[in-house]
Design an enzyme around this catalytic site. Sequence first.
Site, PDB file in Angstrom:
ATOM      1  N   LYS A  19     -36.207  -1.413   6.539  1.00  0.00           N
ATOM      2  CA  LYS A  19     -35.612  -2.704   6.898  1.00  0.00           C
ATOM      3  C   LYS A  19     -34.227  -2.422   7.455  1.00  0.00           C
ATOM      4  O   LYS A  19     -33.487  -1.597   6.898  1.00  0.00           O
ATOM      5  CB  LYS A  19     -35.506  -3.586   5.654  1.00  0.00           C
ATOM      6  CG  LYS A  19     -34.542  -4.761   5.788  1.00  0.00           C
ATOM      7  CD  LYS A  19     -34.155  -5.359   4.438  1.00  0.00           C
ATOM      8  CE  LYS A  19     -33.000  -6.326   4.572  1.00  0.00           C
ATOM      9  NZ  LYS A  19     -32.574  -6.917   3.289  1.00  0.00           N
ATOM     10  N   TRP A  51     -39.632 -10.744   4.348  1.00  0.00           N
ATOM     11  CA  TRP A  51     -39.399 -12.020   3.656  1.00  0.00           C
ATOM     12  C   TRP A  51     -37.928 -12.227   3.274  1.00  0.00           C
ATOM     13  O   TRP A  51     -37.624 -12.880   2.293  1.00  0.00           O
ATOM     14  CB  TRP A  51     -40.284 -12.139   2.412  1.00  0.00           C
ATOM     15  CG  TRP A  51     -41.721 -11.854   2.684  1.00  0.00           C
ATOM     16  CD1 TRP A  51     -42.617 -12.692   3.302  1.00  0.00           C
ATOM     17  CD2 TRP A  51     -42.448 -10.660   2.377  1.00  0.00           C
ATOM     18  NE1 TRP A  51     -43.854 -12.091   3.389  1.00  0.00           N
ATOM     19  CE2 TRP A  51     -43.781 -10.848   2.830  1.00  0.00           C
ATOM     20  CE3 TRP A  51     -42.109  -9.458   1.755  1.00  0.00           C
ATOM     21  CZ2 TRP A  51     -44.768  -9.871   2.684  1.00  0.00           C
ATOM     22  CZ3 TRP A  51     -43.086  -8.470   1.620  1.00  0.00           C
ATOM     23  CH2 TRP A  51     -44.391  -8.694   2.083  1.00  0.00           C
ATOM     24  N   HIS A  52     -37.019 -11.701   4.087  1.00  0.00           N
ATOM     25  CA  HIS A  52     -35.589 -11.827   3.797  1.00  0.00           C
ATOM     26  C   HIS A  52     -34.898 -12.710   4.835  1.00  0.00           C
ATOM     27  O   HIS A  52     -33.746 -12.469   5.203  1.00  0.00           O
ATOM     28  CB  HIS A  52     -34.926 -10.441   3.754  1.00  0.00           C
ATOM     29  CG  HIS A  52     -35.392  -9.595   2.612  1.00  0.00           C
ATOM     30  ND1 HIS A  52     -35.052  -8.251   2.491  1.00  0.00           N
ATOM     31  CD2 HIS A  52     -36.166  -9.884   1.544  1.00  0.00           C
ATOM     32  CE1 HIS A  52     -35.616  -7.770   1.388  1.00  0.00           C
ATOM     33  NE2 HIS A  52     -36.295  -8.733   0.810  1.00  0.00           N
ATOM     34  N   TYR A  53     -35.588 -13.733   5.300  1.00  0.00           N
ATOM     35  CA  TYR A  53     -34.985 -14.615   6.286  1.00  0.00           C
ATOM     36  C   TYR A  53     -33.842 -15.421   5.659  1.00  0.00           C
ATOM     37  O   TYR A  53     -33.819 -15.689   4.462  1.00  0.00           O
ATOM     38  CB  TYR A  53     -36.042 -15.551   6.894  1.00  0.00           C
ATOM     39  CG  TYR A  53     -36.956 -16.197   5.887  1.00  0.00           C
ATOM     40  CD1 TYR A  53     -36.592 -17.360   5.243  1.00  0.00           C
ATOM     41  CD2 TYR A  53     -38.181 -15.619   5.566  1.00  0.00           C
ATOM     42  CE1 TYR A  53     -37.413 -17.948   4.320  1.00  0.00           C
ATOM     43  CE2 TYR A  53     -39.022 -16.200   4.631  1.00  0.00           C
ATOM     44  CZ  TYR A  53     -38.630 -17.361   4.010  1.00  0.00           C
ATOM     45  OH  TYR A  53     -39.445 -17.932   3.073  1.00  0.00           O
ATOM     46  N   HIS A  54     -32.891 -15.787   6.482  1.00  0.00           N
ATOM     47  CA  HIS A  54     -31.683 -16.461   6.018  1.00  0.00           C
ATOM     48  C   HIS A  54     -31.029 -17.164   7.200  1.00  0.00           C
ATOM     49  O   HIS A  54     -31.452 -17.005   8.341  1.00  0.00           O
ATOM     50  CB  HIS A  54     -30.713 -15.451   5.385  1.00  0.00           C
ATOM     51  CG  HIS A  54     -30.411 -14.272   6.273  1.00  0.00           C
ATOM     52  ND1 HIS A  54     -31.297 -13.226   6.449  1.00  0.00           N
ATOM     53  CD2 HIS A  54     -29.342 -13.979   7.049  1.00  0.00           C
ATOM     54  CE1 HIS A  54     -30.784 -12.339   7.286  1.00  0.00           C
ATOM     55  NE2 HIS A  54     -29.610 -12.774   7.678  1.00  0.00           N
TER      56      HIS A  54
END
Length: 539
Positions: free
Chosen positions: A379, A474-477
């Site tokens: 990532k 799944w680390h959207y922000h």
Amino acid sequence: MASITTIFFTFITFSSLISSTLSQSPSYMKFVVNATELPPEDYFDYIVVGGGTAGCPLAATLSFNHRVLLLERGGVPHTNPSVMRQEGFIATLRQVDSFYSPAEAFSSDEGVPNARGRILGGSSAINAGFYSRADDEFYNRSGINFDLNLIERSYQWIEKAIVFQPELEPWQSALRDGLLQSGVRPFNGFTLKHTIGTKIGGSTFNSSGHRHSAADLLNIANENNIIVGIYAIVERILFTDSNKHATGVVFRDTAGSYHRAMLRKQGEIIVSAGAIGSSHLLLLSGIGAKSYLSNWGIPVVYDSPFVGEFLYDNPRNGVSFLSPTLLPHSLIQVVGITDSGAYLEASSSNRPFHSHVHSSFRRQHSSPVYFSVANIMEKIIGPLSAGSLRLATTEVTTSPVVSFNYFSNPVDLQRCVNGTRKIGELLRTRAMAGFRFWNWRGAEFRFVGARLPVNQSSDEEMGEFCRRTVNTIWHYHGGCLVDKVVDSNLKVMGVGSLRVIDGSVFSISPGTNPQATVLMLGRHMGLKILIERHQKTSA
């Protein structure tokens, strides 16, 4: 001021001693009710929209001496075996429906499948459980008015309740050794801090593989001051006639009945619905770009052009391959924090032979029923590539349209090249030799899906691999950024009595995995609100 702080942290110390051990019926169930049982109208000091990673610790903290309503659109986690077991991680993400599944599936404009939590505990109840604090630079770069003392105390409170030191599984041990052999040094052992090199992080799964999530933090709430409404779909935020202040919310239950939750004097609405949900709700409530809202026929409360803008997702790339021996199931326990803009993590899973992944594979001297797949992923930090969120309809249960514009910034692409190249180095280490199969050509990996380019020295070929295999971690922000939608105290600019407290205010993903920081943010901001309100009433 010292006496106020002493009172608050005496409560914290007492609260941290309360066990969060999984039980059939957690103590917080005393104040959890189906939204159908809530009255048509009621009044609260604080209304928190979204019982997720930030919302649960926030609501628990505010209930210390104020009446709080926490509204969650999903159900409770402890009754779902897939959610509560480490082995159920993949099944939870795959078994989705339109309304009630713990994970809600959505895809970006780029066609990348994604998911967000729809359950008490939010994404902390469906994630891989890895816990690692933010990097030190994050706090200054975030623009949030953090109190350094409260940051540390909030982290410690979370960690005493739901964080564990994992026992390394064989695949995780091999990853640790391979990272060190490929130059991701030094070895920092077990630590919750963000430090360059290879480390073992914390986990919200205990030694028995049982999940703990943000929902467990509700066990320390003041049960006399809090109501948690589940299966409650908040449709919009209500405002005064002059649109100067938020006054309440309208929500719908599963029977189709509508309810109004209203604020008492000096109260606040706090939106903690996540990077997708918070922007979505603000737009549907009339906070967004004036021309855009008008085109949808939504009455404009405040012209805020950046709602839904600057939406980010950290791209994930990697490889998967079969293991010659059966591996225990493992989620992320070890991370390699490189100095070239990428983090390396891994997992392993067991699949039945009838899986279409590799149905012809057979093994000697091990179970004839399952085979193991090992995964290595990278990532990138940041990212710098920004996307946006747009309405699909004016129905809140319809997911909005999102675009993340992966690798539109060349710096992100170069970081991915660096990370995937490091995966190649990792695969060539002694630690990975035992995962090769021998045949007449020698020892080789049996890849499942994409494999790295043969010429890994070529930036062009590695960059093409990054673009072709991009996925989400799944680390959207983002979407409600500080200084664009909210101020440094996370108050929505232009209106009163309304805040956003979750990962939607972040312009960068904190550290290797954001869970720890979002949990801390909920606790930290809850304490700040309590202290600030006490100071106002005492003045």
